[in-house]
Design a protein around this motif. Structure first.
Motif, PDB file in Angstrom:
ATOM      1  N   ARG A 184       4.383   3.383  11.920  1.00  0.00           N
ATOM      2  CA  ARG A 184       3.824   3.915  10.675  1.00  0.00           C
ATOM      3  C   ARG A 184       4.492   3.329   9.440  1.00  0.00           C
ATOM      4  O   ARG A 184       3.830   3.046   8.444  1.00  0.00           O
ATOM      5  CB  ARG A 184       3.933   5.440  10.659  1.00  0.00           C
ATOM      6  CG  ARG A 184       3.257   6.079   9.465  1.00  0.00           C
ATOM      7  CD  ARG A 184       3.014   7.550   9.660  1.00  0.00           C
ATOM      8  NE  ARG A 184       2.223   8.105   8.584  1.00  0.00           N
ATOM      9  CZ  ARG A 184       1.676   9.291   8.612  1.00  0.00           C
ATOM     10  NH1 ARG A 184       1.835  10.062   9.678  1.00  0.00           N
ATOM     11  NH2 ARG A 184       0.968   9.741   7.601  1.00  0.00           N
ATOM     12  N   ARG A 185       5.798   3.153   9.471  1.00  0.00           N
ATOM     13  CA  ARG A 185       6.495   2.584   8.303  1.00  0.00           C
ATOM     14  C   ARG A 185       5.981   1.190   7.984  1.00  0.00           C
ATOM     15  O   ARG A 185       5.729   0.858   6.819  1.00  0.00           O
ATOM     16  CB  ARG A 185       8.006   2.557   8.533  1.00  0.00           C
ATOM     17  CG  ARG A 185       8.664   3.920   8.487  1.00  0.00           C
ATOM     18  CD  ARG A 185      10.183   3.787   8.560  1.00  0.00           C
ATOM     19  NE  ARG A 185      10.839   5.082   8.481  1.00  0.00           N
ATOM     20  CZ  ARG A 185      12.160   5.244   8.512  1.00  0.00           C
ATOM     21  NH1 ARG A 185      12.957   4.182   8.616  1.00  0.00           N
ATOM     22  NH2 ARG A 185      12.683   6.446   8.441  1.00  0.00           N
ATOM     23  N   ALA A 189       3.935   0.109   4.671  1.00  0.00           N
ATOM     24  CA  ALA A 189       4.435  -0.981   3.826  1.00  0.00           C
ATOM     25  C   ALA A 189       3.363  -2.040   3.632  1.00  0.00           C
ATOM     26  O   ALA A 189       3.169  -2.545   2.511  1.00  0.00           O
ATOM     27  CB  ALA A 189       5.684  -1.595   4.459  1.00  0.00           C
ATOM     28  N   PHE A 190       2.663  -2.382   4.691  1.00  0.00           N
ATOM     29  CA  PHE A 190       1.584  -3.366   4.584  1.00  0.00           C
ATOM     30  C   PHE A 190       0.483  -2.855   3.671  1.00  0.00           C
ATOM     31  O   PHE A 190      -0.036  -3.601   2.830  1.00  0.00           O
ATOM     32  CB  PHE A 190       1.006  -3.675   5.961  1.00  0.00           C
ATOM     33  CG  PHE A 190      -0.221  -4.543   5.910  1.00  0.00           C
ATOM     34  CD1 PHE A 190      -0.102  -5.921   5.830  1.00  0.00           C
ATOM     35  CD2 PHE A 190      -1.502  -3.985   5.910  1.00  0.00           C
ATOM     36  CE1 PHE A 190      -1.235  -6.731   5.763  1.00  0.00           C
ATOM     37  CE2 PHE A 190      -2.629  -4.778   5.838  1.00  0.00           C
ATOM     38  CZ  PHE A 190      -2.497  -6.159   5.762  1.00  0.00           C
ATOM     39  N   THR A 191       0.114  -1.574   3.820  1.00  0.00           N
ATOM     40  CA  THR A 191      -0.951  -0.993   3.003  1.00  0.00           C
ATOM     41  C   THR A 191      -0.586  -1.032   1.527  1.00  0.00           C
ATOM     42  O   THR A 191      -1.405  -1.403   0.672  1.00  0.00           O
ATOM     43  CB  THR A 191      -1.215   0.465   3.440  1.00  0.00           C
ATOM     44  OG1 THR A 191      -1.579   0.488   4.816  1.00  0.00           O
ATOM     45  CG2 THR A 191      -2.339   1.082   2.623  1.00  0.00           C
ATOM     46  N   THR A 192       0.642  -0.647   1.211  1.00  0.00           N
ATOM     47  CA  THR A 192       1.096  -0.648  -0.190  1.00  0.00           C
ATOM     48  C   THR A 192       1.042  -2.053  -0.777  1.00  0.00           C
ATOM     49  O   THR A 192       0.555  -2.266  -1.894  1.00  0.00           O
ATOM     50  CB  THR A 192       2.526  -0.101  -0.276  1.00  0.00           C
ATOM     51  OG1 THR A 192       2.544   1.248   0.202  1.00  0.00           O
ATOM     52  CG2 THR A 192       3.026  -0.125  -1.718  1.00  0.00           C
ATOM     53  N   HIS A 196      -1.502  -3.439  -3.651  1.00  0.00           N
ATOM     54  CA  HIS A 196      -0.883  -3.962  -4.868  1.00  0.00           C
ATOM     55  C   HIS A 196      -1.441  -5.344  -5.210  1.00  0.00           C
ATOM     56  O   HIS A 196      -1.694  -5.656  -6.374  1.00  0.00           O
ATOM     57  CB  HIS A 196       0.636  -4.039  -4.685  1.00  0.00           C
ATOM     58  CG  HIS A 196       1.344  -4.621  -5.876  1.00  0.00           C
ATOM     59  ND1 HIS A 196       1.523  -3.911  -7.058  1.00  0.00           N
ATOM     60  CD2 HIS A 196       1.899  -5.852  -6.086  1.00  0.00           C
ATOM     61  CE1 HIS A 196       2.164  -4.671  -7.923  1.00  0.00           C
ATOM     62  NE2 HIS A 196       2.403  -5.851  -7.370  1.00  0.00           N
ATOM     63  N   SER A 197      -1.641  -6.173  -4.188  1.00  0.00           N
ATOM     64  CA  SER A 197      -2.122  -7.535  -4.443  1.00  0.00           C
ATOM     65  C   SER A 197      -3.639  -7.598  -4.594  1.00  0.00           C
ATOM     66  O   SER A 197      -4.175  -8.524  -5.199  1.00  0.00           O
ATOM     67  CB  SER A 197      -1.684  -8.466  -3.303  1.00  0.00           C
ATOM     68  OG  SER A 197      -2.226  -8.033  -2.055  1.00  0.00           O
ATOM     69  N   GLN A 198      -4.343  -6.591  -4.034  1.00  0.00           N
ATOM     70  CA  GLN A 198      -5.804  -6.562  -4.112  1.00  0.00           C
ATOM     71  C   GLN A 198      -6.268  -5.136  -4.453  1.00  0.00           C
ATOM     72  O   GLN A 198      -6.887  -4.461  -3.629  1.00  0.00           O
ATOM     73  CB  GLN A 198      -6.419  -7.008  -2.782  1.00  0.00           C
ATOM     74  CG  GLN A 198      -5.988  -8.414  -2.355  1.00  0.00           C
ATOM     75  CD  GLN A 198      -6.593  -8.827  -1.029  1.00  0.00           C
ATOM     76  OE1 GLN A 198      -7.743  -9.266  -0.965  1.00  0.00           O
ATOM     77  NE2 GLN A 198      -5.824  -8.678   0.035  1.00  0.00           N
ATOM     78  N   LYS A 202      -8.922  -0.831  -2.901  1.00  0.00           N
ATOM     79  CA  LYS A 202      -8.380   0.490  -2.629  1.00  0.00           C
ATOM     80  C   LYS A 202      -9.445   1.555  -2.857  1.00  0.00           C
ATOM     81  O   LYS A 202     -10.080   1.595  -3.910  1.00  0.00           O
ATOM     82  CB  LYS A 202      -7.157   0.765  -3.498  1.00  0.00           C
ATOM     83  CG  LYS A 202      -6.490   2.100  -3.181  1.00  0.00           C
ATOM     84  CD  LYS A 202      -5.223   2.307  -4.002  1.00  0.00           C
ATOM     85  CE  LYS A 202      -4.546   3.626  -3.633  1.00  0.00           C
ATOM     86  NZ  LYS A 202      -3.302   3.842  -4.401  1.00  0.00           N
ATOM     87  N   ASP A 203      -9.643   2.391  -1.872  1.00  0.00           N
ATOM     88  CA  ASP A 203     -10.588   3.515  -1.954  1.00  0.00           C
ATOM     89  C   ASP A 203     -11.982   3.053  -2.352  1.00  0.00           C
ATOM     90  O   ASP A 203     -12.716   3.771  -3.039  1.00  0.00           O
ATOM     91  CB  ASP A 203     -10.092   4.567  -2.962  1.00  0.00           C
ATOM     92  CG  ASP A 203      -8.773   5.194  -2.537  1.00  0.00           C
ATOM     93  OD1 ASP A 203      -8.536   5.301  -1.308  1.00  0.00           O
ATOM     94  OD2 ASP A 203      -7.987   5.582  -3.410  1.00  0.00           O
TER      95      ASP A 203
END
Length: 213
Positions: A184-185, A189-192, A196-198, A202-203
């Protein structure tokens, strides 16, 4: 019968049917629910009951000495046919924790192992010994040792193959979702970083629905 993360042990029941497909394991009329509940009733229904809904006394799981069986000894290509995961859920709900057979349907094997229904493949001659033991007066107990990857019975002591992933899942008491959540961590981290880059992705589904409504 005892069950924990490394041992599955109990009375075995033999089902001498090759190519037992998922429609036989869980007939289509029991697939109408939207969740996993109530599937034990449908397990092997047409083998367990006649057209009038009466229990078939000659079917192994209807016989008193096999009422508490938690291990099935099956024929070749067990679980072939359609991909319905309900077949696996029904076996688990009925109380079956392991199936031992010469071979399994490929999709059924994946569904079973991902839900922690242990499937064990042994050579046909070993399966025949296990079946004869199960069919003997008084039946027989079988133990599947996941840690050592061995099957033990009165006359059988055999090694079986198991992937490292599935062995870990059983020993740690996790299904495929639980194994995923161990990372999960890294996922968070990958999701954040991804958002952030794209940020435009998001949503996106929620934003689209809001525009439509």
């Amino acid at each position: 019968m005892t069950t924990h993360t490394s041992l599955i042990s109990g009375k075995a029941a033999a089902i001498r049917i090759e190519n037992l497909d998922t429609d036989q394991i869980m007939p289509k009329q029991f697939l109408h629910g939207i969740d996993k509940s109530g599937l034990a009733q449908g397990l092997l229904y047409n083998l367990r009951f006649d057209p009038q809904g009466r229990a078939r006394s000659d079917f192994v799981l209807n016989q008193p000495q096999f009422a508490e069986s938690r291990i099935l000894i099956g024929g070749a290509n067990f679980g072939c046919g359609s991909s319905r995961e309900h077949a696996v859920w029904g076996l688990l709900q009925y109380g079956i924790h392991a199936v031992i057979a010469p071979s399994f349907g490929e999709i059924f094997y994946s569904n079973a192992m991902n839900n922690r229904l242990m499937l064990v493949m042994l050579p046909p001659d070993q399966i025949e010994v296990l079946m004869r033991e199960a069919e003997a007066v008084g039946g027989s107990n079988v133990t599947v040792d996941v840690a050592t990857q061995r099957v033990h019975s009165q006359n059988v002591d055999s090694q079986f193959q198991l992937s490292a992933l599935h062995r870990q899942m059983f020993l740690e008491g996790l299904d495929v979702i639980g194994m995923t959540l161990k990372h999960r961590r890294a996922i968070d981290a990958f999701t954040t970083q991804h958002w952030h880059s794209q940020p435009w992705v998001k949503d996106v589904a929620a934003l689209t629905c809001a525009r439509v409504n």
